[in-house]
Design an enzyme around this catalytic site. Sequence first.
Site, PDB file in Angstrom:
ATOM      1  N   GLU A  95      63.670  21.135 -42.685  1.00 40.47           N
ATOM      2  CA  GLU A  95      63.288  19.955 -43.289  1.00 40.47           C
ATOM      3  C   GLU A  95      63.086  18.487 -42.387  1.00 40.47           C
ATOM      4  OE1 GLU A  95      65.982  18.691 -46.404  1.00 40.47           O
ATOM      5  OE2 GLU A  95      64.451  17.587 -47.580  1.00 40.47           O
TER       6      GLU A  95
ATOM      7  N   LYS B 273      57.737  19.118 -51.690  1.00 38.24           N
ATOM      8  CA  LYS B 273      59.127  19.406 -52.458  1.00 38.24           C
ATOM      9  C   LYS B 273      59.087  18.535 -53.989  1.00 38.24           C
ATOM     10  CE  LYS B 273      63.906  18.382 -51.488  1.00 38.24           C
ATOM     11  NZ  LYS B 273      64.711  17.864 -50.294  1.00 38.24           N
TER      12      LYS B 273
ATOM     13  N   CYS C  94      64.642  22.614 -49.308  1.00 38.62           N
ATOM     14  CA  CYS C  94      66.245  22.364 -49.364  1.00 38.62           C
ATOM     15  C   CYS C  94      66.774  22.500 -51.020  1.00 38.62           C
ATOM     16  CB  CYS C  94      66.367  20.911 -48.753  1.00 38.62           C
ATOM     17  SG  CYS C  94      68.247  20.768 -48.258  1.00 38.62           S
TER      18      CYS C  94
END
Length: 268
Positions: A38, A109, A141
């Site tokens: 990320e 995300k 994540c």
Amino acid sequence: MRIGFLQLRPKFGAVKTNVRKALNLLDKVSEATIVIPELFNTGYLFRNEEELASLAEKVPGGYTTSEMKKIAKRKNLNIVFGIAEKVGRKFYNSSVFVSSKGKVEVYRKVHLFDREKLFFTRGQSFKVVTTGEAKLGMMVCFDWIFPEVSRLLMIQGAEVLCHPCNLILPYAHDAIKTRCVENGVFAIMANRIGTERRGTISLTFTGGSQIVNPKGEVLTSAGDRSESLKVVEIDVEEARNKNITPHNNIIADRFPPLYKAITLKGKR
Ligand code: ACM
């Protein structure tokens, strides 16, 4: 199919240096699907939105995606990498897929972590990318803590979860093994290492990048000290057989009529 990860220690704000380091490692591999952490090109701890604005890039067209497209073509790679994406006046914590043939896909995300909520906009959809070898489920994540994400990706056909990370909490590595077992999929968790100190805030990232199979077994992993590239060969058929016993199948045994409450927000 060959899958792998880069584990990196990005230097905050040094986009060209960070990208160059990733390219040098990617130069050592060919014919594989590789996941990179990320926000690998910028670093993680933005102090404010102005700083994010100065480092975020357009996808496609920005410097990082263009460099990744070039090496993907030259080395016959599919690459998934985390980047701060600029769209008009909004910023997304995105995972970008580039193929050896020049295809570009983006996942933004959905589950933003902690101070990310101050600057980034939440993504509005999930994404499964079809390649010639496998279907790739895109997550970033903190999406790991929501089992809905990997479940939804699997239901939409994902066989390999591609998971760029900047992990801080210690539970994610074990949780991802469970995500693999409960969905019968592989996962490529590409984490970063190092400590970032920006103003009064300091974060240490946990490393331990890993590739996990549908039985929850770790096929390869990295430590928490060094940058590395790891690649393994997998048989993606293992993610297509969802039988657990002669009488149980992860998909066929689901009973969605009883799951409706999952789509409700719930109480805090
Ligand atoms: C995280 O989502 N970067 C912890």
